[in-house]
Design an enzyme around this catalytic site. Sequence first.
Site, mmCIF file in Angstrom:
data_model
loop_
_atom_site.group_PDB
_atom_site.id
_atom_site.type_symbol
_atom_site.label_atom_id
_atom_site.label_comp_id
_atom_site.label_asym_id
_atom_site.label_seq_id
_atom_site.Cartn_x
_atom_site.Cartn_y
_atom_site.Cartn_z
ATOM 1 N N HIS A 170 0.845 -1.186 0.000
ATOM 2 C CA HIS A 170 0.000 0.000 0.000
ATOM 3 C C HIS A 170 0.880 1.235 0.000
ATOM 4 O O HIS A 170 1.978 1.230 0.575
ATOM 5 C CB HIS A 170 -0.884 0.046 1.260
ATOM 6 C CG HIS A 170 -2.199 -0.638 1.131
ATOM 7 N ND1 HIS A 170 -2.921 -1.086 2.233
ATOM 8 C CD2 HIS A 170 -2.966 -0.951 0.052
ATOM 9 C CE1 HIS A 170 -4.044 -1.631 1.831
ATOM 10 N NE2 HIS A 170 -4.088 -1.569 0.520
ATOM 11 N N CYS A 264 -2.257 2.865 9.190
ATOM 12 C CA CYS A 264 -3.272 1.885 8.822
ATOM 13 C C CYS A 264 -4.457 1.904 9.789
ATOM 14 O O CYS A 264 -5.594 1.657 9.383
ATOM 15 C CB CYS A 264 -2.674 0.476 8.794
ATOM 16 S SG CYS A 264 -1.574 0.165 7.399
#
Length: 271
Positions: A170, A264
């Site tokens: 990511h 996150c």
Amino acid sequence: MSAARTASYRRYLMCPPTYFRVTYSINPWMDPTKPVDPALALLQWEDLRDRYRSLGHTVEILQPLPGLPDMVFAANGATVVDGRVFGARFANPERAAEAPAHREWFLNRGYGEVHDPHHVNEGEGDFAVTESWLLAGKGFRSSPLSHSELQEFFGRPVIGLELTDPHFYHLDTALCVLSGDEIMYYPDAFSPGSRAVLRRLFPDALTATRQDAAAFGLNCVSDGLNVLVPSGATGLLRRLRERGYEPVPVDMSELHKAGGSVKCCTMELRD
């Protein structure tokens, strides 16, 4: 001489790790054979939440759902800019039910524009908001088709960045927005062309070593002054101070077992 920095008030969305486990593997950090300590994960998550609040920020809570062990990674559920919500569409079926749970949270709180996307994207996992651009990662968990969809929805220029190392699956594992158009990133996580784009757009960016990147040092959250950074990324602490930031080390080691850390766990609500 470092620049003068000021913190700005932020609102964040977080989800407790009530059901956090590593029961499947969808990135190289996840190993279902290694034990996870749910109680420790909760303590580390609560410490992060409390640090935000002690800095004067607001933390909203998304209630976790059973059967969704990765729901603690709230950043993946949407991208919010100017009070408009661009929803997520997860790449892996194990996380698919998280997207409607996030959409329901926003709709129940009066957000008028909540977009259900056509193309795969994992929210702020792959979308980062700077003063001038929307940076959009691709290569592992978000479709490049989501970039034009994002640009059309927000009416802001989108810069596509190719991720090439599966350990940095990511964008938020390889790049962090510090303030305005100032970022820090790990160059080797990106394709040669994307590295060239980053050098052109952000010539004064802080670049991280692989050691700090592997300690999730880019998976951090900044309010413009305070940077909540995983405590294992020790090499970044001095360099952030040299830039005028106040690094706030946070131990998120139990969440690292699923490939996530500070960012996150934190969606920014840019209302």
